[in-house]
Design an enzyme around this catalytic site. Structure first.
Site, short mmCIF file in Angstrom:
data_model
loop_
_atom_site.label_atom_id
_atom_site.label_comp_id
_atom_site.label_asym_id
_atom_site.label_seq_id
_atom_site.Cartn_x
_atom_site.Cartn_y
_atom_site.Cartn_z
N LYS A 73 47.61 57.58 48.16
CA LYS A 73 47.10 57.08 49.44
C LYS A 73 47.13 58.10 50.59
CE LYS A 73 47.47 52.13 49.44
NZ LYS A 73 48.15 50.97 50.05
N ASP A 109 44.12 47.89 54.60
CA ASP A 109 45.40 47.16 54.49
C ASP A 109 45.75 46.45 55.81
OD1 ASP A 109 45.98 47.76 51.84
OD2 ASP A 109 47.00 49.62 52.34
#
Ligand code: ATR
Length: 288
Positions: A73, A109
Protein backbone atom coordinates in the site's frame (compact mmCIF):
# COMPACT_ATOMS: atom_id res chain seq x y z
CA UNK A 1 -26.73 -12.69 -15.18
CA UNK A 2 -23.87 -15.23 -15.40
CA UNK A 3 -20.40 -13.83 -16.03
CA UNK A 4 -19.01 -14.54 -19.53
CA UNK A 5 -15.38 -13.87 -20.51
CA UNK A 6 -15.01 -12.46 -24.03
CA UNK A 7 -12.16 -10.95 -26.04
CA UNK A 8 -13.32 -7.54 -24.82
CA UNK A 9 -13.57 -8.40 -21.14
CA UNK A 10 -11.78 -5.81 -19.00
CA UNK A 11 -9.60 -7.11 -16.20
CA UNK A 12 -9.69 -5.86 -12.62
CA UNK A 13 -7.79 -7.42 -9.74
CA UNK A 14 -5.95 -7.17 -6.47
CA UNK A 15 -2.20 -7.25 -5.84
CA UNK A 16 -0.88 -8.29 -2.45
CA UNK A 17 1.05 -10.96 -0.64
CA UNK A 18 -0.63 -13.13 0.43
CA UNK A 19 -3.89 -12.64 -1.50
CA UNK A 20 -5.47 -16.07 -1.37
CA UNK A 21 -7.66 -15.15 1.62
CA UNK A 22 -8.85 -11.88 0.07
CA UNK A 23 -12.62 -11.39 0.05
CA UNK A 24 -12.40 -8.77 -2.71
CA UNK A 25 -12.65 -11.13 -5.75
CA UNK A 26 -15.96 -12.57 -4.53
CA UNK A 27 -17.27 -9.12 -3.59
CA UNK A 28 -16.43 -7.48 -6.94
CA UNK A 29 -17.40 -10.41 -9.15
CA UNK A 30 -20.80 -10.50 -7.43
CA UNK A 31 -21.35 -6.86 -8.41
CA UNK A 32 -20.05 -7.49 -11.96
CA UNK A 33 -22.46 -10.42 -12.39
CA UNK A 34 -25.39 -8.50 -10.92
CA UNK A 35 -24.84 -5.61 -13.34
CA UNK A 36 -24.03 -7.86 -16.32
CA UNK A 37 -21.00 -5.74 -17.28
CA UNK A 38 -17.99 -7.10 -19.19
CA UNK A 39 -15.37 -7.20 -16.42
CA UNK A 40 -13.65 -9.85 -14.35
CA UNK A 41 -11.79 -9.42 -11.03
CA UNK A 42 -8.83 -11.71 -10.27
CA UNK A 43 -6.20 -12.10 -7.52
CA UNK A 44 -2.51 -11.47 -8.31
CA UNK A 45 -0.01 -12.66 -5.69
CA UNK A 46 2.93 -10.24 -5.95
CA UNK A 47 5.96 -10.57 -3.68
CA UNK A 48 7.45 -7.28 -2.46
CA UNK A 49 10.62 -7.75 -4.53
CA UNK A 50 8.49 -8.05 -7.70
CA UNK A 51 6.26 -5.02 -7.19
CA UNK A 52 7.79 -2.78 -9.85
CA UNK A 53 8.00 -5.61 -12.42
CA UNK A 54 4.38 -6.51 -11.68
CA UNK A 55 3.33 -2.91 -12.33
CA UNK A 56 5.11 -2.94 -15.69
CA UNK A 57 3.21 -6.13 -16.50
CA UNK A 58 -0.13 -4.73 -15.41
CA UNK A 59 0.52 -1.66 -17.59
CA UNK A 60 1.36 -3.56 -20.79
CA UNK A 61 -1.45 -6.05 -20.24
CA UNK A 62 -3.90 -3.16 -20.15
CA UNK A 63 -5.46 -4.11 -16.84
CA UNK A 64 -8.22 -1.56 -16.17
CA UNK A 65 -7.67 -1.25 -12.44
CA UNK A 66 -6.69 -3.05 -9.29
CA UNK A 67 -6.77 -2.96 -5.52
CA UNK A 68 -3.58 -2.86 -3.53
CA UNK A 69 -3.24 -4.62 -0.22
CA UNK A 70 -0.57 -5.60 2.33
CA UNK A 71 2.41 -5.22 1.92
CA UNK A 72 2.29 -2.84 -1.09
CA UNK A 73 0.00 0.00 0.00
CA UNK A 74 2.80 2.49 0.73
CA UNK A 75 5.56 1.04 -1.46
CA UNK A 76 3.46 1.54 -4.59
CA UNK A 77 3.20 5.35 -4.30
CA UNK A 78 6.46 6.29 -6.09
CA UNK A 79 5.76 3.77 -8.86
CA UNK A 80 2.50 5.40 -9.98
CA UNK A 81 2.07 8.25 -12.49
CA UNK A 82 -0.24 10.24 -10.22
CA UNK A 83 -1.65 9.90 -6.72
CA UNK A 84 -4.86 11.51 -5.41
CA UNK A 85 -4.52 14.10 -2.61
CA UNK A 86 -6.30 11.74 -0.20
CA UNK A 87 -3.92 8.85 -0.95
CA UNK A 88 -0.99 11.25 -0.55
CA UNK A 89 -2.29 12.32 2.87
CA UNK A 90 -2.82 8.70 3.95
CA UNK A 91 0.59 7.73 2.57
CA UNK A 92 -1.15 4.70 1.11
CA UNK A 93 -2.94 3.60 -2.06
CA UNK A 94 -5.59 0.88 -2.04
CA UNK A 95 -6.98 1.43 -5.55
CA UNK A 96 -5.25 2.02 -8.89
CA UNK A 97 -7.07 2.97 -12.08
CA UNK A 98 -5.59 3.15 -15.55
CA UNK A 99 -6.64 6.43 -17.15
CA UNK A 100 -5.28 7.37 -20.61
CA UNK A 101 -2.41 4.94 -20.16
CA UNK A 102 -1.48 6.47 -16.80
CA UNK A 103 -1.73 4.58 -13.52
CA UNK A 104 -3.51 6.77 -10.97
CA UNK A 105 -3.51 5.87 -7.27
CA UNK A 106 -6.48 6.46 -4.96
CA UNK A 107 -7.34 5.65 -1.39
CA UNK A 108 -10.96 4.59 -0.85
CA UNK A 109 -10.43 3.28 2.71
CA UNK A 110 -11.30 6.69 4.18
CA UNK A 111 -14.52 7.02 2.16
CA UNK A 112 -15.30 3.45 3.18
CA UNK A 113 -14.72 4.16 6.85
CA UNK A 114 -16.92 7.28 6.87
CA UNK A 115 -19.70 5.54 4.96
CA UNK A 116 -19.64 2.58 7.34
CA UNK A 117 -19.59 4.87 10.40
CA UNK A 118 -22.61 6.75 9.04
CA UNK A 119 -24.60 3.74 7.87
CA UNK A 120 -23.76 1.25 10.60
CA UNK A 121 -23.64 3.61 13.58
CA UNK A 122 -25.27 6.88 12.48
CA UNK A 123 -22.01 8.72 13.27
CA UNK A 124 -21.94 12.40 12.29
CA UNK A 125 -18.28 13.56 12.14
CA UNK A 126 -18.74 17.35 12.28
CA UNK A 127 -17.64 18.62 15.70
CA UNK A 128 -17.05 15.13 17.11
CA UNK A 129 -14.35 13.91 19.50
CA UNK A 130 -12.77 10.65 18.35
CA UNK A 131 -10.50 8.34 20.35
CA UNK A 132 -8.30 6.38 17.92
CA UNK A 133 -6.52 3.23 19.13
CA UNK A 134 -3.31 2.74 17.15
CA UNK A 135 -0.88 4.90 15.20
CA UNK A 136 0.05 2.77 12.18
CA UNK A 137 -0.98 2.94 8.53
CA UNK A 138 -4.66 2.28 9.20
CA UNK A 139 -4.73 5.00 11.89
CA UNK A 140 -3.17 7.49 9.47
CA UNK A 141 -5.90 6.71 6.92
CA UNK A 142 -8.61 7.09 9.55
CA UNK A 143 -7.18 10.43 10.69
CA UNK A 144 -7.06 11.74 7.14
CA UNK A 145 -10.73 10.98 6.50
CA UNK A 146 -11.97 12.06 9.95
CA UNK A 147 -10.08 15.38 9.79
CA UNK A 148 -11.34 16.07 6.26
CA UNK A 149 -14.87 15.26 7.40
CA UNK A 150 -14.78 17.94 10.12
CA UNK A 151 -14.16 16.27 13.49
CA UNK A 152 -12.99 18.76 16.09
CA UNK A 153 -10.88 16.66 18.48
CA UNK A 154 -8.79 13.53 18.05
CA UNK A 155 -7.01 11.50 20.70
CA UNK A 156 -4.39 9.05 19.47
CA UNK A 157 -3.82 6.24 21.96
CA UNK A 158 -0.93 3.99 21.09
CA UNK A 159 1.16 1.34 22.85
CA UNK A 160 4.35 3.05 21.64
CA UNK A 161 4.08 6.75 22.46
CA UNK A 162 6.84 7.83 20.03
CA UNK A 163 4.93 6.45 17.07
CA UNK A 164 1.80 8.29 18.18
CA UNK A 165 3.83 11.50 18.48
CA UNK A 166 5.01 11.30 14.88
CA UNK A 167 1.44 10.91 13.66
CA UNK A 168 0.06 13.69 15.81
CA UNK A 169 2.84 16.10 14.79
CA UNK A 170 2.15 15.45 11.12
CA UNK A 171 -1.59 16.01 11.38
CA UNK A 172 -1.34 18.97 13.74
CA UNK A 173 0.57 20.80 11.05
CA UNK A 174 -2.04 19.99 8.39
CA UNK A 175 -5.34 20.45 10.26
CA UNK A 176 -5.21 23.59 12.38
CA UNK A 177 -8.93 23.40 13.26
CA UNK A 178 -8.58 20.00 14.89
CA UNK A 179 -7.25 19.58 18.45
CA UNK A 180 -4.97 16.59 18.89
CA UNK A 181 -4.05 14.72 22.08
CA UNK A 182 -1.75 11.82 22.65
CA UNK A 183 -2.12 8.96 25.12
CA UNK A 184 -0.73 5.55 25.93
CA UNK A 185 -3.11 2.58 26.27
CA UNK A 186 -2.80 2.80 30.06
CA UNK A 187 -6.27 3.14 31.63
CA UNK A 188 -5.06 5.80 34.08
CA UNK A 189 -4.37 8.06 31.12
CA UNK A 190 -7.13 6.80 28.86
CA UNK A 191 -10.03 7.06 31.28
CA UNK A 192 -10.43 10.83 30.98
CA UNK A 193 -10.28 10.69 27.18
CA UNK A 194 -12.80 7.84 27.12
CA UNK A 195 -15.31 9.88 29.14
CA UNK A 196 -15.37 12.66 26.55
CA UNK A 197 -15.23 10.77 23.26
CA UNK A 198 -18.18 10.41 20.88
CA UNK A 199 -16.51 7.57 18.98
CA UNK A 200 -13.82 5.07 19.90
CA UNK A 201 -12.22 3.34 16.95
CA UNK A 202 -9.70 0.49 16.85
CA UNK A 203 -7.33 0.77 13.88
CA UNK A 204 -4.87 -1.89 15.07
CA UNK A 205 -4.95 -5.59 14.28
CA UNK A 206 -5.65 -6.36 17.95
CA UNK A 207 -8.83 -8.45 18.06
CA UNK A 208 -7.84 -10.72 15.19
CA UNK A 209 -7.55 -14.37 16.15
CA UNK A 210 -8.96 -13.71 19.61
CA UNK A 211 -6.20 -11.27 20.70
CA UNK A 212 -7.27 -8.37 22.92
CA UNK A 213 -6.03 -5.14 24.51
CA UNK A 214 -4.65 -6.00 27.90
CA UNK A 215 -6.45 -4.16 30.70
CA UNK A 216 -8.62 -2.01 28.41
CA UNK A 217 -11.90 -1.17 30.13
CA UNK A 218 -14.69 0.53 28.18
CA UNK A 219 -16.89 1.34 31.17
CA UNK A 220 -15.85 5.04 31.34
CA UNK A 221 -17.27 5.88 27.89
CA UNK A 222 -20.47 7.93 27.79
CA UNK A 223 -23.80 6.26 27.04
CA UNK A 224 -24.09 7.95 23.61
CA UNK A 225 -20.52 7.02 22.54
CA UNK A 226 -20.05 4.63 19.62
CA UNK A 227 -17.45 1.85 19.29
CA UNK A 228 -16.02 0.81 15.92
CA UNK A 229 -13.52 -1.98 15.29
CA UNK A 230 -11.82 -2.08 11.87
CA UNK A 231 -11.23 -5.79 12.53
CA UNK A 232 -14.08 -7.94 11.15
CA UNK A 233 -12.78 -11.44 11.82
CA UNK A 234 -14.03 -12.66 14.24
CA UNK A 235 -17.21 -10.57 13.70
CA UNK A 236 -17.43 -9.95 17.45
CA UNK A 237 -13.95 -8.98 18.65
CA UNK A 238 -13.23 -8.75 22.40
CA UNK A 239 -13.50 -4.94 22.05
CA UNK A 240 -16.97 -5.23 20.50
CA UNK A 241 -18.03 -7.79 23.09
CA UNK A 242 -17.01 -5.27 25.76
CA UNK A 243 -18.98 -2.53 23.97
CA UNK A 244 -22.00 -4.82 23.92
CA UNK A 245 -21.72 -5.52 27.66
CA UNK A 246 -21.44 -1.78 28.18
CA UNK A 247 -24.62 -1.14 26.18
CA UNK A 248 -22.70 0.92 23.57
CA UNK A 249 -23.69 0.96 19.89
CA UNK A 250 -20.93 -0.82 17.98
CA UNK A 251 -19.93 -2.22 14.58
CA UNK A 252 -17.07 -4.16 13.03
CA UNK A 253 -15.05 -3.30 9.91
CA UNK A 254 -17.07 -5.35 7.44
CA UNK A 255 -19.04 -2.29 6.36
CA UNK A 256 -15.76 -0.44 5.72
CA UNK A 257 -14.47 -3.33 3.61
CA UNK A 258 -17.64 -3.30 1.52
CA UNK A 259 -17.75 0.49 1.19
CA UNK A 260 -14.09 0.86 0.13
CA UNK A 261 -14.84 -1.81 -2.49
CA UNK A 262 -17.93 0.04 -3.74
CA UNK A 263 -15.89 3.23 -4.12
CA UNK A 264 -13.10 1.44 -6.03
CA UNK A 265 -15.66 -0.30 -8.26
CA UNK A 266 -17.22 2.97 -9.35
CA UNK A 267 -13.79 4.51 -10.08
CA UNK A 268 -12.97 1.63 -12.46
CA UNK A 269 -16.33 0.95 -14.09
CA UNK A 270 -18.09 4.32 -13.87
CA UNK A 271 -21.15 2.57 -12.43
CA UNK A 272 -22.28 2.00 -8.86
CA UNK A 273 -22.38 -1.47 -7.36
CA UNK A 274 -26.01 -2.25 -6.40
CA UNK A 275 -26.53 -0.74 -2.89
CA UNK A 276 -25.82 -3.21 -0.09
CA UNK A 277 -24.84 -6.04 -2.45
CA UNK A 278 -21.13 -6.23 -1.56
CA UNK A 279 -21.88 -6.23 2.17
CA UNK A 280 -24.53 -8.93 1.78
CA UNK A 281 -22.02 -11.07 -0.13
CA UNK A 282 -19.45 -10.61 2.65
CA UNK A 283 -22.00 -11.55 5.31
CA UNK A 284 -22.93 -14.65 3.30
CA UNK A 285 -19.28 -15.69 3.12
CA UNK A 286 -18.86 -15.21 6.87
CA UNK A 287 -22.02 -17.18 7.58
CA UNK A 288 -20.66 -20.03 5.45
P1 ATR B 1 -1.42 -1.05 9.90
O1 ATR B 1 -0.87 -0.56 8.60
O2 ATR B 1 -2.38 -2.21 9.77
O3 ATR B 1 -1.98 0.04 10.75
P2 ATR B 1 1.06 -1.03 11.34
O4 ATR B 1 1.44 0.19 10.57
O5 ATR B 1 2.08 -2.09 11.56
O6 ATR B 1 -0.17 -1.74 10.67
O7 ATR B 1 0.50 -0.54 12.76
C1 ATR B 1 0.05 -1.43 13.72
C2 ATR B 1 -0.59 -0.67 14.88
O8 ATR B 1 -1.17 -1.64 15.78
C3 ATR B 1 0.37 0.13 15.71
O9 ATR B 1 -0.29 1.24 16.27
C4 ATR B 1 0.75 -0.87 16.83
O10 ATR B 1 1.23 -0.29 18.01
P3 ATR B 1 2.79 0.04 18.18
O11 ATR B 1 3.05 1.32 17.42
O12 ATR B 1 3.00 0.17 19.63
O13 ATR B 1 3.55 -1.14 17.59
C5 ATR B 1 -0.59 -1.50 17.08
N1 ATR B 1 -0.49 -2.81 17.71
C6 ATR B 1 -0.14 -3.97 17.13
N2 ATR B 1 -0.19 -4.98 18.02
C7 ATR B 1 -0.58 -4.44 19.22
C8 ATR B 1 -0.83 -4.96 20.54
N3 ATR B 1 -0.70 -6.26 20.80
N4 ATR B 1 -1.25 -4.10 21.48
C9 ATR B 1 -1.39 -2.80 21.23
N5 ATR B 1 -1.17 -2.23 20.00
C10 ATR B 1 -0.77 -3.04 19.02
Amino acid sequence: MKMKITGKTQVLGIIGHPVEHSLSPAMHNTAIEALGIDYVYVPFAVEPVNLSTALKGLRVLGVRGFNVTIPHKSAILPLLDKVSPEAELCGAVNTVCRENDLLIGYNTDGTGLLKSLREDLGFEPVGATVLVLGAGGAARGALASLCNAGVSRIVIANRTLERGEILVERFRGLFRNVTFHLSTLDMKQLEGYMKTCDLLINTTSVGMNGSSFEGLDLSPIASHALVYDMVYSPPETPLLAAAKRNGSAHANGLGMLAAQGEAAFSIWTGVESPPGLMKRRLLEMFAA
